[in-house]
Design a protein around this motif. Sequence first.
Motif, mmCIF file in Angstrom:
data_model
loop_
_atom_site.group_PDB
_atom_site.id
_atom_site.type_symbol
_atom_site.label_atom_id
_atom_site.label_comp_id
_atom_site.label_asym_id
_atom_site.label_seq_id
_atom_site.Cartn_x
_atom_site.Cartn_y
_atom_site.Cartn_z
ATOM 1 N N LEU A 14 18.482 52.770 37.077
ATOM 2 C CA LEU A 14 17.809 51.668 36.399
ATOM 3 C C LEU A 14 16.301 51.840 36.390
ATOM 4 C CD1 LEU A 14 19.883 48.678 37.767
ATOM 5 C CD2 LEU A 14 19.801 49.453 35.392
ATOM 6 N N LEU A 15 15.752 52.391 37.454
ATOM 7 C CA LEU A 15 14.306 52.588 37.545
ATOM 8 C C LEU A 15 13.888 53.990 37.116
ATOM 9 C CD1 LEU A 15 13.629 50.744 40.910
ATOM 10 C CD2 LEU A 15 12.977 49.995 38.615
ATOM 11 N N GLU A 45 17.850 41.476 41.510
ATOM 12 C CA GLU A 45 16.581 40.763 41.419
ATOM 13 C C GLU A 45 15.430 41.608 41.964
ATOM 14 O OE1 GLU A 45 19.246 39.256 43.188
ATOM 15 O OE2 GLU A 45 19.953 38.275 41.359
ATOM 16 N N ASP A 46 15.696 42.396 43.002
ATOM 17 C CA ASP A 46 14.656 43.264 43.559
ATOM 18 C C ASP A 46 14.293 44.375 42.576
ATOM 19 O OD1 ASP A 46 14.931 41.653 45.739
ATOM 20 O OD2 ASP A 46 15.153 43.292 47.178
ATOM 21 N N ILE A 47 15.288 44.889 41.862
ATOM 22 C CA ILE A 47 15.028 45.915 40.854
ATOM 23 C C ILE A 47 14.187 45.311 39.731
ATOM 24 C CG2 ILE A 47 16.082 47.510 39.211
ATOM 25 C CD1 ILE A 47 16.614 48.162 42.193
ATOM 26 N N GLU A 48 14.553 44.106 39.301
ATOM 27 C CA GLU A 48 13.782 43.427 38.253
ATOM 28 C C GLU A 48 12.358 43.153 38.722
ATOM 29 O OE1 GLU A 48 16.406 40.135 37.698
ATOM 30 O OE2 GLU A 48 17.562 41.167 36.137
ATOM 31 N N TRP A 49 12.199 42.755 39.991
ATOM 32 C CA TRP A 49 10.880 42.498 40.542
ATOM 33 C C TRP A 49 10.032 43.765 40.528
ATOM 34 C CZ3 TRP A 49 8.254 44.392 44.818
ATOM 35 C CH2 TRP A 49 7.061 43.735 45.141
ATOM 36 N N LEU A 50 10.617 44.881 40.977
ATOM 37 C CA LEU A 50 9.894 46.156 40.957
ATOM 38 C C LEU A 50 9.477 46.514 39.547
ATOM 39 C CD1 LEU A 50 11.825 48.440 43.456
ATOM 40 C CD2 LEU A 50 9.464 47.675 43.627
ATOM 41 N N ASN A 51 10.361 46.278 38.594
ATOM 42 C CA ASN A 51 10.042 46.589 37.206
ATOM 43 C C ASN A 51 8.874 45.733 36.717
ATOM 44 O OD1 ASN A 51 10.652 48.086 34.822
ATOM 45 N ND2 ASN A 51 11.421 46.172 33.956
#
Length: 92
Positions: A14-15, A45-51
């Motif tokens: 994803l990232l 949510e953590d992946i979205e936050w990092l993005n």
Amino acid sequence: MADNLVTQLEAADLLSCSLSTIQRLRQSKQLRTVNIGRSVRIPIEDIEWLNRQGLSCTRAGGTSSMQKMEDLKEHRFGQKIRRLRNGASLVG
């Protein structure tokens, strides 16, 4: 809750970064993890936050991480629909 969790490999995809990058982010406490037995899961949510923070490792010419998250959500939704059509429960 399980629908909101991804594996480390899914998070890396994803990232658009390596598994070792995900592991470094975990060790530096930038990514929370949930242990399920011996498996490690990361809240989406953590992946979205990092993005949103601009920490994505998207490669030039690659699919954006937001598009990959949408694709993953659509894939999981499709899996649920197929289970329902086959008479299975969504739980489990």
